[in-house]
Design a protein around this motif. Structure first.
Motif, PDB file in Angstrom:
ATOM      1  N   ASP A 154       0.824  -1.199   0.000  1.00 51.81           N
ATOM      2  CA  ASP A 154       0.000   0.000   0.000  1.00 51.81           C
ATOM      3  C   ASP A 154       0.863   1.257   0.000  1.00 51.81           C
ATOM      4  O   ASP A 154       1.860   1.354   0.726  1.00 51.81           O
ATOM      5  CB  ASP A 154      -0.908   0.023   1.236  1.00 51.81           C
ATOM      6  N   ASN A 194      -3.642  -5.932  -3.270  1.00 50.13           N
ATOM      7  CA  ASN A 194      -3.784  -6.961  -2.242  1.00 50.13           C
ATOM      8  C   ASN A 194      -3.946  -8.333  -2.897  1.00 50.13           C
ATOM      9  O   ASN A 194      -4.568  -8.469  -3.965  1.00 50.13           O
ATOM     10  CB  ASN A 194      -5.006  -6.663  -1.380  1.00 50.13           C
ATOM     11  N   THR A 252      -6.991  -1.606  -4.485  1.00 46.76           N
ATOM     12  CA  THR A 252      -7.962  -0.980  -3.586  1.00 46.76           C
ATOM     13  C   THR A 252      -7.658   0.507  -3.461  1.00 46.76           C
ATOM     14  O   THR A 252      -6.515   0.944  -3.649  1.00 46.76           O
ATOM     15  CB  THR A 252      -7.932  -1.613  -2.185  1.00 46.76           C
ATOM     16  N   ASN A 259      -7.723   3.379  -0.597  1.00 53.14           N
ATOM     17  CA  ASN A 259      -7.639   3.297   0.857  1.00 53.14           C
ATOM     18  C   ASN A 259      -7.880   4.656   1.513  1.00 53.14           C
ATOM     19  O   ASN A 259      -7.556   5.707   0.973  1.00 53.14           O
ATOM     20  CB  ASN A 259      -6.264   2.799   1.296  1.00 53.14           C
ATOM     21  N   THR A 270      -7.212   1.111   8.433  1.00 51.52           N
ATOM     22  CA  THR A 270      -7.335   1.558   7.052  1.00 51.52           C
ATOM     23  C   THR A 270      -8.484   0.819   6.368  1.00 51.52           C
ATOM     24  O   THR A 270      -8.536  -0.419   6.372  1.00 51.52           O
ATOM     25  CB  THR A 270      -6.022   1.307   6.280  1.00 51.52           C
ATOM     26  N   TYR A 271      -9.389   1.575   5.794  1.00 46.84           N
ATOM     27  CA  TYR A 271     -10.505   1.028   5.009  1.00 46.84           C
ATOM     28  C   TYR A 271     -10.026   0.851   3.581  1.00 46.84           C
ATOM     29  O   TYR A 271      -9.609   1.805   2.921  1.00 46.84           O
ATOM     30  CB  TYR A 271     -11.684   1.995   5.074  1.00 46.84           C
ATOM     31  N   LYS A 272     -10.074  -0.407   3.103  1.00 45.25           N
ATOM     32  CA  LYS A 272      -9.601  -0.725   1.762  1.00 45.25           C
ATOM     33  C   LYS A 272     -10.806  -1.098   0.896  1.00 45.25           C
ATOM     34  O   LYS A 272     -11.403  -2.179   1.069  1.00 45.25           O
ATOM     35  CB  LYS A 272      -8.590  -1.869   1.790  1.00 45.25           C
ATOM     36  N   THR A 332     -13.908  -5.789  -0.077  1.00 46.95           N
ATOM     37  CA  THR A 332     -13.603  -4.580   0.690  1.00 46.95           C
ATOM     38  C   THR A 332     -13.410  -4.984   2.141  1.00 46.95           C
ATOM     39  O   THR A 332     -14.211  -5.752   2.692  1.00 46.95           O
ATOM     40  CB  THR A 332     -14.745  -3.564   0.551  1.00 46.95           C
TER      41      THR A 332
END
Length: 467
Positions: free
Chosen positions: A119, A146, A155, A157, A177-179, A194
């Protein structure tokens, strides 16, 4: 769609490196620790991001009990940083949605799938805004790529973080962290769902250069090669007088600001390196030395420090042997009291001059000659005694005759007799530069030459005081 996602994630991956609350002093940071992957966020019907789902952690989170992420980051300024994070995990808890509902099935094991994440993150720290030295909240945006089992996808993020700085360079870091994945399904080994990834670990800042080791980084250090103090922007104050060496005229000796850092031990207002007597309070005119008698000669050079005297005599008064107020060096009669007007010699009164001339009138010569009659010797001796009382006075001796004989004979005889008196006086110790003589013959009679008494008066020697 998947190919577009991969290209988007790859572009973000090369956007830069992220910092974990590092700053311009220590622009680099390395963080490591454990991570947890939670797939529940995309299993709920509204697909809303719930960053920290602490309920049923054991059911939702996939955690590898070892160091499972590494972050390398670089600060770029104004609170922003860029960086790269690599993470590994095992997915043995997979939550799927019940078809046609907004509820989730029970957790199931998708087959202990391997998880890899790379990332790139753009991060902003609020630490400077809070003016805090230890609390460091942050937000981040970025993207990554990923791998879960046989599936892979990019993704987008976004996340929140909080770091507690234990020291200036060591911190305890937490981040979620929201992916967001663009895969259409949630099938293990086929799709990347997700998910939320949580991180907890240590972060270390480094890269700051402090050449002189004074705790002030070179970029902020006005004297980067010499250890100094924070209050002087890293410049030294060797004598600890509160004035940095570059502005201190005496950097190795403590002194007040009014003297540019130079000492004044005796407190006379003259700094020691300009003070000829640094331990004795003095005056500026004496270059810091005392002058007790005020004669302009410093006490250390004054042979008579309590009595005023001239510099030429080492601060002592000139001697005045005869106490007439005229120093011996200026006194032409140092052993005889006189007057200042007459250079220390006694003034010759009119009475004294009259006495000299009375004696001169009684000097007897042999007839027609310049030799003295024996009876006149006491008169000459008396004249010598008077002249010695006035050692600086100068006299002129005049010889005169009567009119008997020729003019030429009388002129010659008068000159010879005047000279005879001069030589006699010199023979008795009267300096020759004090005497002069001349003869005038019969030209200046004081009585009639027609009588014996008159001619007797005209045959005379006169003494005149030379001014």
């Amino acid at each position: 769609m998947k190919h577009l996602n991969k290209l988007f994630a790859a572009a973000l991956l090369f956007a830069g490196l992220t910092s974990q609350a590092q700053d311009s002093n220590n622009p680099w940071a390395v963080s490591f620790g454990v991570n947890g992957v939670d797939t529940k966020v995309s299993a709920v019907g509204n697909d809303s991001p719930k960053f920290i789902q602490l309920i049923n952690v054991e059911d939702n989170w996939n955690i590898l009990p070892s160091v499972s992420y590494l972050n390398v980051s670089r600060y770029v300024g104004d609170g922003f940083s860029f960086g790269l994070t690599g993470s590994v995990n095992k997915i043995d808890k997979w939550i799927s949605r019940v078809p046609g509902t907004e509820s989730t099935d029970n957790v199931f094991d998708p087959g202990n799938l391997s998880y890899y994440g790379i990332d790139a993150v753009i991060k902003y720290s609020f630490m400077d805004l809070l003016k805090s030295k230890w609390l460091d909240p942050s937000i981040n945006l970025g993207g990554g790529y990923n791998f879960i089992g046989d599936a892979s996808a990019g993704t987008v993020n976004g996340g929140l973080g909080l770091t507690f700085w234990i020291t200036e360079q060591v911190g305890l870091q937490f981040q979620s962290t929201y992916k967001h994945s663009f895969d259409d399904t949630r099938v293990p080994n086929a799709d990347i769902p997700t998910h939320i990834q949580h991180f907890a670990g240590l972060t270390f800042k480094f890269g700051g250069k402090d050449t002189d080791g004074d705790g002030i980084y070179d970029k902020d250090d006005a004297c980067p090669e010499v250890a100094g103090l924070p209050e002087f922007k890293g410049c030294p104050d060797t004598d600890s007088d509160g004035i940095q060496d570059s502005e201190d005229a005496c950097p190795e000796q403590a002194g007040p600001k009014e003297f540019n850092g130079c000492p004044d031990r005796d407190g006379d207002g003259i700094i020691d390196n300009e003070d000829n007597c640094p331990d004795d309070k003095g005056t500026k005119i004496m270059k810091g030395c005392p002058d007790a008698d005020g004669d302009g000669v410093a006490d250390k050079d004054d042979n008579c420090p309590t009595i005023a005297g001239p510099k030429e005599n080492a601060g002592c008064p000139w001697p005045d042997t005869d106490s007439d107020g005229v120093a011996d060096k200026d006194d032409k009669c140092p052993t005889v009291a006189g007057t200042v007007a007459n250079f220390g010699c006694p003034e010759i009164s009119d009475d004294t001059m009259k006495k000299l001339n009375d004696y001169g009138k009684t000097i007897l010569f042999d007839t027609g000659k310049a030799s003295f009659h024996k009876s006149t010797m006491p008169v000459l001796e008396a004249m010598v005694a008077i002249l010695k009382e006035y050692p600086s006075a100068k006299f002129h001796i005049s010889g005169h005759t009567d009119s008997v004989g020729s003019d030429a004979l009388n002129l010659r005889l008068s000159k010879e007799r005047a000279l005879a008196v001069e030589k006699f006086l010199e023979s008795k110790g009267i300096a020759d530069d004090r005497l002069s003589s001349d003869g005038y013959g019969e030209t200046k009679p004081i009585a009639s030459n027609k009588t014996k008494a008159g001619r007797s008066q005209n045959r005379r020697v006169e003494v005149t005081l030379m001014k």
